[in-house]
Design an enzyme around this catalytic site. Sequence first.
Site, mmCIF file in Angstrom:
data_model
loop_
_atom_site.group_PDB
_atom_site.id
_atom_site.type_symbol
_atom_site.label_atom_id
_atom_site.label_comp_id
_atom_site.label_asym_id
_atom_site.label_seq_id
_atom_site.Cartn_x
_atom_site.Cartn_y
_atom_site.Cartn_z
ATOM 1 N N HIS A 20 -0.416 -0.148 -9.740
ATOM 2 C CA HIS A 20 -1.099 -1.106 -8.851
ATOM 3 C C HIS A 20 -1.484 -2.389 -9.616
ATOM 4 O O HIS A 20 -2.656 -2.743 -9.724
ATOM 5 C CB HIS A 20 -2.345 -0.460 -8.217
ATOM 6 C CG HIS A 20 -2.790 -1.143 -6.949
ATOM 7 N ND1 HIS A 20 -3.344 -0.476 -5.895
ATOM 8 C CD2 HIS A 20 -2.764 -2.448 -6.563
ATOM 9 C CE1 HIS A 20 -3.644 -1.331 -4.926
ATOM 10 N NE2 HIS A 20 -3.306 -2.538 -5.314
ATOM 11 N N GLU A 38 -4.045 7.191 -5.239
ATOM 12 C CA GLU A 38 -4.145 6.472 -6.511
ATOM 13 C C GLU A 38 -5.390 6.911 -7.270
ATOM 14 O O GLU A 38 -6.468 6.968 -6.679
ATOM 15 C CB GLU A 38 -4.188 4.961 -6.249
ATOM 16 C CG GLU A 38 -2.851 4.455 -5.755
ATOM 17 C CD GLU A 38 -2.774 2.951 -5.557
ATOM 18 O OE1 GLU A 38 -3.730 2.241 -5.913
ATOM 19 O OE2 GLU A 38 -1.755 2.496 -5.042
ATOM 20 N N ARG A 76 0.849 -1.183 0.000
ATOM 21 C CA ARG A 76 0.000 0.000 0.000
ATOM 22 C C ARG A 76 0.888 1.238 0.000
ATOM 23 O O ARG A 76 1.899 1.301 0.714
ATOM 24 C CB ARG A 76 -0.918 0.023 1.236
ATOM 25 C CG ARG A 76 -2.094 -0.950 1.156
ATOM 26 C CD ARG A 76 -3.092 -0.570 0.049
ATOM 27 N NE ARG A 76 -4.212 -1.498 -0.092
ATOM 28 C CZ ARG A 76 -4.221 -2.575 -0.880
ATOM 29 N NH1 ARG A 76 -3.173 -2.891 -1.622
ATOM 30 N NH2 ARG A 76 -5.307 -3.331 -0.951
#
Length: 531
Positions: free
Chosen positions: A283, A264, A235
């Site tokens: 990601h 994000e 994360r």
Amino acid sequence: LNAKLKILVCDPLSPKGISILKSIPNTEVDEKLGLSEEKLIAEVSEYDAFVVRSGVKITAKVLAAATKLRAIARAGMGYDNIDLDAATKKGVVVMNTPGQNAVTTAEHTIAMMMALARNIPQAQATLKSGKWDRKSFTGTELSGKVLGVVGLGNVGREVARRARGLKMEVVGYDPFISEKAAQEAGAKTVSLEELYASSDFITLHTVLNDSTNHMINSDSITKMKDRVRIVNCARGALIDETALLAALQSGKVAGAALDVFEKEPPAPDNPLLKHDRVVTTPHLGASTDEAQEQVALAAAEQIKGFFMDDMVINGVNVPSVSKDVLAALGSYIDLAVKIGRFLGQLGMEKVQEIRIECSGEMLKYDTAPITAGVLCGFMQKLCSESVNFVNAPIHAKERGIAVIESKKSEPGNYVSLVAVTLKSKDKEHLVAGSVFGRKYEKIVRFDNYFMEFTPRGHVLLIQNEDKPGVVGGLGTILGKHQINISQMQVALDAKRGRAISLVNIDTPAPKEVLEELRKVTNIETVSQMVL
Ligand code: 3PG
């Protein structure tokens, strides 16, 4: 199923998952990707279930606007994009699909580490732009280097196993893993300080919470080896991006491989994206055909089981129990989670034993969900988001924690009582709780302090000498920083002349405020938790 069931798929989901959802009788499945909070608020009342990945944000406001929403399936592991407490309060069941994407994420981590070591993306970009440059991209070997794995959960252990295959020396930090489980994955357990001091590469595989947020910051970077390389496929907010950028610029950090970002998608002008020693992906840790198919199938089957057979599989906020048991024990299960979270945030390392004692009227029912609740709360916060009600006992076993359940008919002054003792080699803590008036969850004991404390939201735990002036000092500092106290309990251990305060605050206290509180005369320790 009488009324038509409406399911909203909010993030990209593998087609096989969509077909399973469509196979539920009398069901309409909509796919609306990338909805903003505003749009979700406008749409949520239409739907009985959501299927999500990590993209969409299911906030408290979205949940407040829901009228018939009953389930959210997270096709994947991390559910930090869902406000879990708001979902629980609203009676919305959240399920995840842990495990299925661990190998995929570990493989991405290794790919990122190799790309970082050999400058593959930068070299490719140069070649594609028409230049043949063999000088600028000399890399570094992985063989013989030390890899520090922060967090030895499902993904961290898979990474360790693969790194050993690359002939790296692997050290790992995880306060909740047994030596044996780490060794089986090929990692030697060390303290975080030792990991920082000895690693050539550091990879992060820990859950994001208040204590891991920005764990990679200017302080921790100072403790690392010069020219360390950092990989993050967990994360984004585990890293303070400003501190990382400064360390890249100074040369202290030789390079970073980032699959995740604090925000994000990151702002296009985020300087880390432009930095020539940073390798990035958007990601993609869990993005393989195999993992996506597995998580989509699992999530869709879980939704199907929920609506067709009343089954909760991999419940993150509810155990799989009958409606009757849930009606009778629901508040105690929730309380058990809170007790687990409380104990999990006391900073105890190398826990060997959790003893859970239930007493009173609750013994009319099977108390297994209480045990699962304590373990779930204890480990969800601290070790891994792959923990849910179903696998929490397995996680405890894997980490070498003995779970001992006992029953006592006499609950003292309470209708029912859950008392949990946490033991390590040299420490022991006890937290007990009860439910007042069927729904008011209270922690009634912490070690030798007795109280009636509401375990909710942001909480300060302050230990002090039992002398005048502490509460005044505390109130003044919090007031000065505009931090509102909603409830407060002071409890006394008269024998030892010690007191504690448990303070419910409306907003989290920043690190500087905690430091200021620590300086108040007679205050000994200050810690913050989220319950
Ligand atoms: C996870 O928590 O499972 C990973 O971060 C993957 O997220 P994704 O499903 O949105 O790719």
